[in-house]
Design an enzyme around this catalytic site. Structure first.
Site, short mmCIF file in Angstrom:
data_model
loop_
_atom_site.label_atom_id
_atom_site.label_comp_id
_atom_site.label_asym_id
_atom_site.label_seq_id
_atom_site.Cartn_x
_atom_site.Cartn_y
_atom_site.Cartn_z
N ASP A 482 0.81 -1.22 0.00
CA ASP A 482 0.00 0.00 0.00
C ASP A 482 0.84 1.27 0.00
O ASP A 482 0.41 2.31 -0.49
CB ASP A 482 -0.89 0.04 1.25
CG ASP A 482 -2.12 -0.81 1.10
OD1 ASP A 482 -2.49 -1.12 -0.05
OD2 ASP A 482 -2.72 -1.17 2.13
C1 GLC Z 1 -1.67 -3.87 5.09
C2 GLC Z 1 -2.89 -3.84 4.22
C3 GLC Z 1 -2.73 -4.85 3.12
C4 GLC Z 1 -1.42 -4.58 2.37
C5 GLC Z 1 -0.26 -4.58 3.30
C6 GLC Z 1 1.05 -4.17 2.67
O1 GLC Z 1 -1.55 -5.12 5.68
O2 GLC Z 1 -4.04 -4.11 4.97
O3 GLC Z 1 -3.81 -4.80 2.26
O4 GLC Z 1 -1.26 -5.52 1.35
O5 GLC Z 1 -0.51 -3.66 4.35
O6 GLC Z 1 1.10 -2.84 2.37
#
Ligand code: GLC
Length: 787
Positions: A482
């Site tokens: 993210d």
């Molecule tokens: C958090 C989010 C997930 C994402 C991960 C890596 O766990 O909820 O959707 O893939 O971060 O950024």
């Protein structure tokens, strides 16, 4: 009873099913996330907590503010000695007296606080019954002193009733009204405003559609609805006016800052024990739920104890569908109880925890989390798949996340979300063989409906249109990570990880196309998979490892030419997991990952961490160095790294797995800090001042994947299209392992023994190669594996 993995703070007991905390002063609040799939409570070792129904942020019943240092929002019980006016609280907050005795047991579906202070012994059991929107506090109070004791109990909680946190309390409190129902012995509370738009789309023009209540089984002497009366102006919860004066004022109505407090007087002879039952809940108005009916169900000790027993039984039955027995008790405790419980209660049902209030569904998150049910009750995985498919638009796009209750969601160009749908369907089919599920019609969010197969094809087909000229997938607003939210916003940035991921999906999905007799698509997907593999290897290879992504301006991320973030974990591990490169490159990529990323406390997501923000990458680079996605262990990805180590047949696989095992990390609690019985989202990496410190416990992705990497990686029982592949990666000194595993409707009892060579016997018959694919009638299938 035997104690396991004891430290100065805590230990496991009862085979590891229960975690006993010896002091409320744990290095961080150590919590339990208790839910029945609708109503839920998060409660910490200090005794602070919050309660909610369906959605912890849109429908919170009690107030709570995220403050892990003070941890001083909650629902409390004060005890006051009426002879000398001394008072304390159970649990520890908010009065924080030094108890003579303290013990907190976090269990699967309940928490029990045992305390003793000033000759009064208490046992407080908190749980959420299986079916009702309510939590029960069963309190036993015993006089351990030699005098008759005259005490009063005061409960305390602040009403939130809807959107949370209600940071603009002066606004929100004016919509709340509270009452005391004398005949029913309970306080109830409503709110004439909810943050959720009404049917016409109007804001702030809708009632909170519930009635909250707080009840006790013994006669209430006084009650309180006003915070000002309870605490006293400029007072605090440690020394509230009500406790100093020993009385409540029965102030209720529409004009208060609204709380609930019930006061019960008790006289206890020496050695006498009394039982109190408190309830807190919220019924939905305009439904057949009723406060009286709920109270009726839990108004005696026998009924409450039975309800608690039902919880124990239900969990036991569910969790025992898959079990392991290995020489490592920590491995057994995590995989038999806590990881499954965390994934289900914490991530699929409550979707909330101290570090992220949440409450929404993440498109990719709960799909991945729901894999836990493949081992226990696969119909529930399918249910989750359906739910997510119904949050896809007819053009293939999906919500990044959406809120239950309001059904408001968010669409963006994050490029991997939709692909988790076919990914999960592949996993579901490998585990169940339930090919009929593909034919089921599921509506799209905007218009029309399609079969589950069509939903998956739409997701894949859309992704296949989002490619760069040189044949790499566009990263869009980010992919799994993210924090990489600025790499490709101009529509040019590319993702190598996404390439590996998509490659794997295409290669697997052709099997599904074949079953659906969709041969044209099959051919097309195969062709695209080959082209993709070629492009990844042509442009994504950095010499010793795979580049992670390319920015809109073409610069690489995760390359030796970068100043920071030179190598990223997922770009290496997924090349191995999805076979998107040559054996030689897999080896090289793996060696590089091991060299730079596999560290003492688990594999780092990238190295070295970013020390200053790079606006062309995104907020990942804005985290403190070594924290979360910026160069820490990200448990979710660490589990994929374990799977990759197992696939590479690294004899250190178990050591790597163990390097971030909560129980072992929890043996150094002042460094690790977070709960030793559940996984955390992340552990600080070497670029943090607190290398080894855990964070964001009870987090999404971490528990299910940690379970999967144990079962499919370390134990090596892998669901494939052709049956269960057996490929263990157990440590040298494990002589034997037993695994009970649900697979395609049958229970497989697999017994692995060290003997040299490799042989498998299924129900006494020698199997070919490493595959178990039993076709007989037996419901329980015995498998002997000699390695
Ligand atoms: C958090 C989010 C997930 C994402 C991960 C890596 O766990 O909820 O959707 O893939 O971060 O950024």
């Amino acid at each position: 009873m035997e104690r396991f993995f004891e430290t100065k703070y805590s230990y496991f007991k009862n085979d590891g099913r229960e975690y006993v905390i010896k002091t409320p002063k744990t290095p961080r609040p150590w919590t339990n996330v208790i839910s029945n799939g609708d109503y839920g409570v998060v409660v910490s070792s200090t005794g602070s907590s919050y309660s909610f129904r369906t959605h912890a942020s849109l429908n919170r019943i009690t107030r709570w503010n995220q403050d892990l240092i003070r941890d001083d929002w909650g629902k409390y019980i004060y005890i006051r000695d009426n002879e000398d006016g001394d008072f304390w609280s159970i649990p520890w907050k908010p009065v924080c007296k030094d108890y003579e005795d303290f013990e907190l047991i976090h269990g699967i579906g309940y928490s029990i606080f045992n305390t003793e202070y000033y000759g009064i012994k208490t046992e407080l059991t908190l749980f959420v019954p299986l079916e009702d929107p309510v939590e029960i506090w069963l309190l036993k109070v015993k006089n351990e002193s030699s005098q008759i004791r005259n005490i009063s109990l005061f409960t305390y909680l602040e009403w939130n009733l809807g959107g949370a946190p209600d940071w603009h309390r002066e606004f929100h409190k004016t919509f709340i009204e509270t009452y005391f129902n004398k005949d029913g012995n309970y306080i109830f509370s409503k709110k004439r405003l909810w943050e959720i738009p009404n049917k016409k789309g109007q804001h702030w023009n809708r009632d909170w559609e519930y009635t909250a209540f707080h009840w006790v089984n013994l006669s209430v002497s006084e009650a309180e609805g006003s915070k000002e009366e309870f605490i006293g102006l400029y007072g605090d919860l440690k020394f509230p006016k009500a406790l100093i004066e020993g009385k409540l004022t029965n102030t209720f109505g529409k004009w208060e800052d609204d709380i609930a407090s019930l006061k019960v007087n008790l006289t206890l002879n020496p050695s006498e024990e009394k039982i109190l039952i408190f309830a807190l809940g919220a019924i939905k108005n305009d439904s057949n739920e009723s406060i009286d009916k709920i109270i009726e169900k839990y108004n005696s000790k026998e009924k409450v104890e039975k309800a608690l027993e039902d919880i124990r039984e239900r969990w036991n039955e569910l969790l025992s569908k898959s079990l392991v027995e290995t020489p490592d008790p920590a491995f057994n405790i995590m995989n038999n109880y806590w990881l499954k419980y965390q994934a289900i209660s914490g991530r699929l049902w409550a979707r909330t925890a101290y570090y992220q209030l949440g409450g929404a569904y993440g498109f990719r998150d709960q799909l991945q989390d729901s894999q836990i049910f493949l081992y226990l009750d696969p119909e529930k995985t399918l249910k989750q798949i359906r739910l997510h498919a119904s949050h896809q638009f007819s053009n293939g796009y999906v919500y990044h996340w959406w809120h239950p209750i309001s059904e408001i969601g968010h669409v963006n160009e994050i490029s991997d979300n939709r692909l988790w749908l076919p990914y999960l369907v592949i996993r579901y089919l490998k585990n169940t063989n339930d090919w009929n599920s593909l034919k089921e019609k599921i509506p799209y969010l905007d218009e029309g409906e399609g079969t589950l197969y069509e939903h998956c094809c739409k997701a894949i087909d859309l992704s296949l249109t989002k490619f760069s000229e040189r044949g790499l997938p566009l990263i869009g607003d980010g992919d799994w990570n993210d924090g990489m939210n600025a790499i490709g916003t101009q529509g040019k940035g590319e993702s190598i990880w996404l390439g590996h991921f998509l490659h794997g999906i295409l290669k697997n999905f052709v099997k599904i196309c074949e079953k659906e007799e969709d041969y044209e698509r099959k051919g097309y997907y195969l062709k695209r998979a080959e082209e993709l593999k070629e492009a990844i290897n042509k442009y994504g290879w950095d010499g010793e490892w795979f580049i992670r992504a390319f920015k809109d301006n073409g610069e690489p991320v995760g390359s030796s030419s970068c100043k920071e973030g030179k190598i990223f974990l997922n770009a290496q591990t997924w090349a191995i997991l999805e076979d998107s490169t040559s054996e030689e490159r897999k080896k090289l990529a793996y060696e590089s990952a091991k060299k730079y990323l596999y560290r003492e406390y688990g594999p780092l997501l990238l190295y070295p961490a970013y020390t200053s923000p790079d606006p062309e990458i995104g907020y990942l680079t804005r985290y403190a160095p070594g924290v979360r996605e910026n160069g820490g262990l990200y448990t979710h990805a660490g589990c994929w790294a374990v799977l990759a180590s197992c696939k590479m047949k690294d004899h250190e696989a178990y050591k790597i797995y163990k390097s971030f095992m909560p129980i072992y990390r929890g043996m150094d609690p002042d460094l690790y800090k977070v709960e030793p019985y559940v996984t955390c989202g992340n552990v600080d990496g070497p670029d943090s001042k607190y290398f080894g410190r855990g964070g964001w416990s009870w987090y999404t992705g971490s528990a299910t994947w940690y379970f999967i990497c144990a079962l499919e990686g370390i134990l090596g029982i892998i669901p494939t299209w052709d049956g269960l592949k057996i490929s263990p990666n157990i440590p040298e000194d494990w002589e034997e392992v037993k695994i009970k595993r649900l697979f395609r409707g049958k229970i497989y009892e697999i017994h692995i023994k060290k003997k040299g060579g490799f042989e498998i016997f299924v129900e006494g018959e020698k199997a070919k190669g490493d595959l178990v694919n039993y076709q007989g009638d037996k419901k329980v299938v015995k498998v002997e594996v000699y390695i």
